[in-house]
Design a protein around this motif. Sequence first.
Motif, PDB file in Angstrom:
ATOM      1  N   THR A 134       0.838  -1.200   0.000  1.00 15.24           N
ATOM      2  CA  THR A 134       0.000   0.000   0.000  1.00 15.24           C
ATOM      3  C   THR A 134       0.874   1.253   0.000  1.00 15.24           C
ATOM      4  O   THR A 134       0.602   2.211  -0.741  1.00 15.24           O
ATOM      5  N   ASP A 135       1.921   1.239   0.806  1.00 11.56           N
ATOM      6  CA  ASP A 135       2.837   2.382   0.854  1.00 11.56           C
ATOM      7  C   ASP A 135       3.398   2.678  -0.534  1.00 11.56           C
ATOM      8  O   ASP A 135       3.460   3.840  -0.960  1.00 11.56           O
ATOM      9  N   ALA A 136       3.799   1.617  -1.241  1.00 10.87           N
ATOM     10  CA  ALA A 136       4.375   1.793  -2.577  1.00 10.87           C
ATOM     11  C   ALA A 136       3.309   2.191  -3.598  1.00 10.87           C
ATOM     12  O   ALA A 136       3.488   3.146  -4.360  1.00 10.87           O
ATOM     13  N   ASP A 137       2.192   1.468  -3.597  1.00 15.06           N
ATOM     14  CA  ASP A 137       1.161   1.722  -4.607  1.00 15.06           C
ATOM     15  C   ASP A 137       0.489   3.074  -4.413  1.00 15.06           C
ATOM     16  O   ASP A 137       0.058   3.701  -5.392  1.00 15.06           O
ATOM     17  N   TYR A 138       0.412   3.546  -3.169  1.00 13.29           N
ATOM     18  CA  TYR A 138      -0.186   4.859  -2.947  1.00 13.29           C
ATOM     19  C   TYR A 138       0.696   5.952  -3.554  1.00 13.29           C
ATOM     20  O   TYR A 138       0.182   6.952  -4.074  1.00 13.29           O
ATOM     21  N   CYS A 139       1.992   5.747  -3.514  1.00  3.90           N
ATOM     22  CA  CYS A 139       2.909   6.703  -4.160  1.00  3.90           C
ATOM     23  C   CYS A 139       2.679   6.719  -5.668  1.00  3.90           C
ATOM     24  O   CYS A 139       2.694   7.782  -6.300  1.00  3.90           O
ATOM     25  N   TYR A 140       2.469   5.532  -6.255  1.00  2.00           N
ATOM     26  CA  TYR A 140       2.154   5.449  -7.686  1.00  2.00           C
ATOM     27  C   TYR A 140       0.867   6.226  -7.980  1.00  2.00           C
ATOM     28  O   TYR A 140       0.784   6.990  -8.948  1.00  2.00           O
ATOM     29  N   TYR A 141      -0.150   5.991  -7.141  1.00  3.60           N
ATOM     30  CA  TYR A 141      -1.436   6.650  -7.351  1.00  3.60           C
ATOM     31  C   TYR A 141      -1.328   8.168  -7.224  1.00  3.60           C
ATOM     32  O   TYR A 141      -1.841   8.907  -8.075  1.00  3.60           O
ATOM     33  N   ILE A 142      -0.664   8.633  -6.168  1.00  4.49           N
ATOM     34  CA  ILE A 142      -0.537  10.073  -5.946  1.00  4.49           C
ATOM     35  C   ILE A 142       0.199  10.740  -7.110  1.00  4.49           C
ATOM     36  O   ILE A 142      -0.196  11.821  -7.581  1.00  4.49           O
ATOM     37  N   GLU A 143       1.236  10.085  -7.592  1.00  7.51           N
ATOM     38  CA  GLU A 143       1.970  10.657  -8.723  1.00  7.51           C
ATOM     39  C   GLU A 143       1.108  10.668  -9.984  1.00  7.51           C
ATOM     40  O   GLU A 143       1.142  11.639 -10.764  1.00  7.51           O
ATOM     41  N   ALA A 144       0.312   9.619 -10.176  1.00  3.49           N
ATOM     42  CA  ALA A 144      -0.603   9.589 -11.324  1.00  3.49           C
ATOM     43  C   ALA A 144      -1.654  10.685 -11.202  1.00  3.49           C
ATOM     44  O   ALA A 144      -2.068  11.277 -12.211  1.00  3.49           O
ATOM     45  N   GLU A 157      -6.008   4.877   3.366  1.00  2.57           N
ATOM     46  CA  GLU A 157      -6.735   3.853   4.114  1.00  2.57           C
ATOM     47  C   GLU A 157      -7.640   3.044   3.189  1.00  2.57           C
ATOM     48  O   GLU A 157      -7.718   1.811   3.294  1.00  2.57           O
ATOM     49  N   GLN A 158      -8.321   3.721   2.279  1.00  2.00           N
ATOM     50  CA  GLN A 158      -9.179   3.021   1.333  1.00  2.00           C
ATOM     51  C   GLN A 158      -8.357   2.093   0.438  1.00  2.00           C
ATOM     52  O   GLN A 158      -8.736   0.944   0.211  1.00  2.00           O
ATOM     53  N   ILE A 161      -7.413  -1.082   2.147  1.00  2.00           N
ATOM     54  CA  ILE A 161      -8.511  -2.051   2.204  1.00  2.00           C
ATOM     55  C   ILE A 161      -8.670  -2.757   0.857  1.00  2.00           C
ATOM     56  O   ILE A 161      -8.825  -3.983   0.787  1.00  2.00           O
ATOM     57  N   TYR A 162      -8.615  -1.987  -0.230  1.00  2.00           N
ATOM     58  CA  TYR A 162      -8.727  -2.580  -1.563  1.00  2.00           C
ATOM     59  C   TYR A 162      -7.594  -3.580  -1.809  1.00  2.00           C
ATOM     60  O   TYR A 162      -7.819  -4.682  -2.330  1.00  2.00           O
ATOM     61  N   LEU A 163      -6.374  -3.183  -1.453  1.00  2.00           N
ATOM     62  CA  LEU A 163      -5.222  -4.038  -1.716  1.00  2.00           C
ATOM     63  C   LEU A 163      -5.211  -5.277  -0.825  1.00  2.00           C
ATOM     64  O   LEU A 163      -4.788  -6.358  -1.255  1.00  2.00           O
ATOM     65  N   THR A 164      -5.688  -5.133   0.407  1.00 13.26           N
ATOM     66  CA  THR A 164      -5.780  -6.301   1.286  1.00 13.26           C
ATOM     67  C   THR A 164      -6.730  -7.335   0.687  1.00 13.26           C
ATOM     68  O   THR A 164      -6.434  -8.540   0.658  1.00 13.26           O
ATOM     69  N   ALA A 165      -7.871  -6.854   0.191  1.00 12.13           N
ATOM     70  CA  ALA A 165      -8.823  -7.757  -0.467  1.00 12.13           C
ATOM     71  C   ALA A 165      -8.229  -8.338  -1.742  1.00 12.13           C
ATOM     72  O   ALA A 165      -8.428  -9.525  -2.046  1.00 12.13           O
ATOM     73  N   TYR A 166      -7.493  -7.519  -2.481  1.00 14.89           N
ATOM     74  CA  TYR A 166      -6.880  -7.964  -3.731  1.00 14.89           C
ATOM     75  C   TYR A 166      -5.887  -9.098  -3.485  1.00 14.89           C
ATOM     76  O   TYR A 166      -5.939 -10.141  -4.153  1.00 14.89           O
ATOM     77  N   TRP A 167      -4.995  -8.913  -2.514  1.00 20.71           N
ATOM     78  CA  TRP A 167      -3.990  -9.947  -2.274  1.00 20.71           C
ATOM     79  C   TRP A 167      -4.585 -11.198  -1.653  1.00 20.71           C
ATOM     80  O   TRP A 167      -4.044 -12.297  -1.817  1.00 20.71           O
ATOM     81  N   LYS A 197      -8.510   0.709 -13.061  1.00 18.83           N
ATOM     82  CA  LYS A 197      -8.699   1.917 -13.893  1.00 18.83           C
ATOM     83  C   LYS A 197      -9.944   2.681 -13.435  1.00 18.83           C
ATOM     84  O   LYS A 197      -9.906   3.900 -13.245  1.00 18.83           O
ATOM     85  N   ALA A 198     -11.042   1.962 -13.280  1.00 16.18           N
ATOM     86  CA  ALA A 198     -12.285   2.607 -12.854  1.00 16.18           C
ATOM     87  C   ALA A 198     -12.183   3.111 -11.418  1.00 16.18           C
ATOM     88  O   ALA A 198     -12.674   4.189 -11.084  1.00 16.18           O
ATOM     89  N   LEU A 199     -11.532   2.334 -10.568  1.00 15.06           N
ATOM     90  CA  LEU A 199     -11.410   2.695  -9.162  1.00 15.06           C
ATOM     91  C   LEU A 199     -10.648   4.007  -8.978  1.00 15.06           C
ATOM     92  O   LEU A 199     -11.027   4.859  -8.163  1.00 15.06           O
ATOM     93  N   LEU A 200      -9.580   4.178  -9.757  1.00 11.46           N
ATOM     94  CA  LEU A 200      -8.722   5.357  -9.601  1.00 11.46           C
ATOM     95  C   LEU A 200      -9.040   6.464 -10.598  1.00 11.46           C
ATOM     96  O   LEU A 200      -8.444   7.543 -10.539  1.00 11.46           O
ATOM     97  N   GLY A 201      -9.975   6.191 -11.490  1.00  9.12           N
ATOM     98  CA  GLY A 201     -10.328   7.201 -12.487  1.00  9.12           C
ATOM     99  C   GLY A 201      -9.270   7.370 -13.560  1.00  9.12           C
ATOM    100  O   GLY A 201      -9.042   8.483 -14.052  1.00  9.12           O
ATOM    101  N   LEU A 202      -8.638   6.287 -13.952  1.00  8.33           N
ATOM    102  CA  LEU A 202      -7.623   6.314 -14.999  1.00  8.33           C
ATOM    103  C   LEU A 202      -8.292   6.133 -16.371  1.00  8.33           C
ATOM    104  O   LEU A 202      -9.412   5.623 -16.452  1.00  8.33           O
TER     105      LEU A 202
END
Length: 208
Positions: A134-144, A157-158, A161-167, A197-202
Motif C-alpha cells: 500500500t505504501d508503494a502503490d499509494y505513491c504510484y497513485y498520488i503521482e498519477a 486507508e481506502q 482495504i482494496y489491496l488487502t482484499a486484492y492480495w 482503472k475505474a477505481l482510480l479514475g484512470l
Amino acid sequence: MALRDTSIDPVLLKSARAQFIEKGFAKASVSEICRNAGVTTGALYIRYKGKEELYDALVADAVAMMETFMKNADVDIEHLSDRELLLPWYGDKSQICSFFDMFENVRDQFTLLLTCSDGTKYQNFHHDFAQKLTDADYCYYIEAYKRGFATELVTKEQLHIYLTAYWDLFYEPFIHGMTRSEIDELCAGIERWINWKALLGLPDKMPF
C-alpha cells in the motif's frame, strides 16, 4: 572446526512440517517431531534452537521471495516515465498469472505461512505485506493524480482495504489447495473482477 552434520535435516523438517500442518505451530510438540523423525531431541537441538527455527527453515524461501517482491516495489516514483507509472494499474491475465507463478514456486512454504503461522513471528505477514505494498502503490497513485491521469480521490486507508482484499485473492487458492490448472482458470475471473482503472479514475485504455 568440524562441519555441522546436516544429513538428518530433511527428515526433521519433513516431520516438523507434518506436525505444524496437523496441529498448528503453537500445539506442535518438539518431542513428537523428533519421535516421528526417528531422532533424539538432543540431535534436534544441536541443529536448531527449537521449533521456531524449524519453522523459520521451512518458510525461508517464501519469506525471502516476498521480501524481494516488496523491495522491488520501492522505486523512485517521480523519475518514472508516464508509461512506467501507469502500467501496474493496467494488469491483464498474464500479469495476474505471473503473481501466482511467484507463489507457486514456493507453494509448500507459502501454504505453510498462510495456514500455520499463528504463534510465530510471521503471523501478521500477510497484513504487513499488504501494508508495505500500500505504501508503494499509494505513491504510484498520488503521482498519477499529480500528472492528471488519476481523477478519483482515494485515501491511503481506502487503498489499503482494496489491496488487502486484492492480495487475499492470491492467498485463498493456496489455502484451499487449488491445482495450478484451477488457478489458471481463476485468473481470467480476477481480471474481469478487478478494475483499478475505474477505481482510480484512470483512462480506460493505456494512453501510451
